[in-house]
Write a protein that holds these residues in place. Structure first.
Motif, short mmCIF file in Angstrom:
data_model
loop_
_atom_site.label_atom_id
_atom_site.label_comp_id
_atom_site.label_asym_id
_atom_site.label_seq_id
_atom_site.Cartn_x
_atom_site.Cartn_y
_atom_site.Cartn_z
N ARG A 81 0.88 -1.54 -0.05
CA ARG A 81 -0.12 -0.02 -0.05
C ARG A 81 0.80 1.25 -0.55
O ARG A 81 1.88 1.51 0.96
N THR A 122 -2.83 3.24 6.99
CA THR A 122 -1.77 3.25 7.45
C THR A 122 -2.08 1.41 7.67
O THR A 122 -2.47 1.41 8.88
N ARG A 123 -1.01 0.31 7.24
CA ARG A 123 -0.62 -0.65 7.60
C ARG A 123 0.32 -1.25 7.77
O ARG A 123 1.28 -0.51 7.43
N ASP A 124 0.43 -2.67 8.12
CA ASP A 124 2.13 -2.89 8.00
C ASP A 124 2.88 -2.75 7.16
O ASP A 124 3.88 -3.07 7.10
N THR A 168 2.89 -0.55 4.73
CA THR A 168 2.55 1.01 4.10
C THR A 168 3.99 1.37 3.76
O THR A 168 4.57 1.27 4.39
N ARG A 187 -4.90 2.86 15.23
CA ARG A 187 -6.08 2.39 14.64
C ARG A 187 -6.98 3.23 15.07
O ARG A 187 -7.69 3.39 13.90
#
Length: 442
Positions: free
Chosen positions: A3, A98-100, A102, A429
């Motif tokens: 991402r 945001t993800r892990d 990103t 989150r």
């Protein structure tokens, strides 16, 4: 798939290059989330990006229509007054997205992306669309009010640059930025434009070395990708009247003031008079051009000047003789790619520095506003009759054609941070935890 969250803040000249880079990343299989001003939603969704607006279309229109945004004396403060209220909500938005896996990509004013990197170690590539904001004492940028003479000793230039940073830049941006940093538990930032805003992971410069020679005090690590020659053509309908006009005589000159706020009636009158004096034909890109439905059945082939609201420059400029423009770096890049001379009429922001670099490259002239017909006619005669400018334009066109495509080079650089193994830690989150220590909530 990774991402990539791209934050593009500014005018079309700041946003369109990032659309091109996003398209190159998407073609490589990555998921693109595009955060920008609401009016760019259609352009982003045409590229099949997820779009997240920053502010509203009405807010953006109001800001762009403010004369103070386009005056060298007031432009910086006016722009910051628009951006400052978005810092906190934009930070929250990035935290939620945001993800892990990103990677963040942000233009000059994407302060919230820089805060995400600092707070949560999210990989960030900060983007310099033009070289004027790389504050170098070795090669100070050109500005109508704050230009530091290049002939001064290096130590004097460095001291003057620090004074400008402290009293003209940090003084404006510091209070709002540092108030948010305090809420986040971060120490105050100084030298905001000289040091802080540049990502500690990597800086992407969207121009070639021949346009802006790298300086010893530029941020590192960095990549100079070359110009991202992206011009969104997917939504442009065929224009047979335009095609007939171009084919009816000698190749025309293109005129555009970009998104700069100007007196369009006066500008049009100056362009028309200059064309008449020079015996040339022109195409003027202006928001007060008649809509397509009002042009039905017209025969413009005998006209001196054809007006259009928008034509993709990437397809138009190779069919024309020269370009008169405001000094946007993306516009200048497309003229270089077309191999045509330029007359740059800067109004504000980075346009003055870009204009000087066009002149230094040997591909055109600088003509400061307001645009007057006699001076414009003389400038047109000069650039169109100069063998040296024609030779240099052809040389730059060849050099660009032989160079790696800027969007692809930028995409490869960003991919390097996906492979580095660096991943964000403890990104909240929900919105509230980001301000939990100070008792703040969104």
């Amino acid at each position: 798939m990774t991402r990539v969250i791209i934050t593009a803040i500014g005018s079309a000249g700041d946003v369109h290059p990032l659309l091109g880079i996003g398209a190159a990343l998407a073609a490589r299989g990555h998921e693109i989330v595009f955060c920008s001003h609401a009016p760019f939603a259609d352009a982003a969704t045409r590229q099949r990006f997820e779009f997240v607006p920053i502010g509203t279309a009405a807010d953006y229109a109001t800001a762009m229509a403010n004369p103070a945004l386009w005056h060298p004396r007031t432009s910086f403060r006016t722009l910051w007054a628009v951006i400052a209220p978005t810092l906190r909500p934009h930070f929250h938005t990035l935290a939620e997205l945001t993800r892990d896996d990103t990677v963040l990509v942000g233009t000059l004013w994407a302060f919230s992306a820089r805060l995400m990197q600092e707070m949560y170690r999210v990989p960030l590539v900060s983007v310099q669309v033009s070289p004027s904001t790389l504050l170098s004492a070795h090669a100070p940028p050109t500005h109508p009010r704050l230009t530091i003479p290049h002939r001064l000793p290096l130590g004097v230039k460095a001291a003057l640059l620090r004074l400008i940073e402290r009293h003209a830049l940090d003084k404006v941006c510091g209070p709002a930025l540092n108030a948010l940093r305090t809420q986040l538990g971060l120490a105050p930032a100084t030298r905001i434009f000289g040091e802080w805003l540049h990502s500690t992971d990597g800086v992407l410069c969207l121009f070639p070395e021949w346009f802006a020679q790298p300086q010893p005090d530029w941020p590192a690590p960095r990549l100079m990708s070359g110009f991202p020659l992206f011009n969104d053509t997917t939504a442009h309908a065929p224009d047979p009247q335009l095609d007939a006009f171009i084919a009816a005589g000698e190749r025309p000159v293109v005129f555009t003031a970009g998104s700069t706020l100007i007196d369009h009636a006066r500008y049009t009158a100056a362009v028309r008079a200059a064309l008449k004096e020079s015996g040339l034909r022109g195409i003027l890109l202006t928001p007060d051009a008649p809509p397509a439905e009002a042009r039905a059945g017209q025969d413009d082939t005998q006209s001196v000047l054809l007006k259009r609201r928008y034509v993709p420059l990437q397809t138009l400029l190779p069919r024309c003789r020269a370009l008169v423009h405001h000094g946007g770096i993306g516009t200048a890049a497309l003229a270089y790619a077309a191999g045509i001379p330029q007359i740059v009429t800067p109004f504000a922001h980075d346009q003055f520095d870009n204009a000087q670099r066009v002149v230094a490259s040997g591909c055109g002239l600088r003509l400061d506003a307001p645009v007057q017909a006699p001076a414009l006619a003389r400038a047109l005669d000069h650039v169109l009759d100069s063998p040296s400018i024609a030779l240099q334009c052809g040389h730059m066109q060849d050099q660009l054609a032989a160079s790696p495509e800027g969007c692809d080079a930028a995409a490869r650089y960003i991919e390097g941070f996906m492979q580095s193994g660096t991943r964000p830690q403890d990104v909240p989150r929900t919105r509230a935890p980001a301000f939990a220590d100070s008792g703040q909530s969104a």
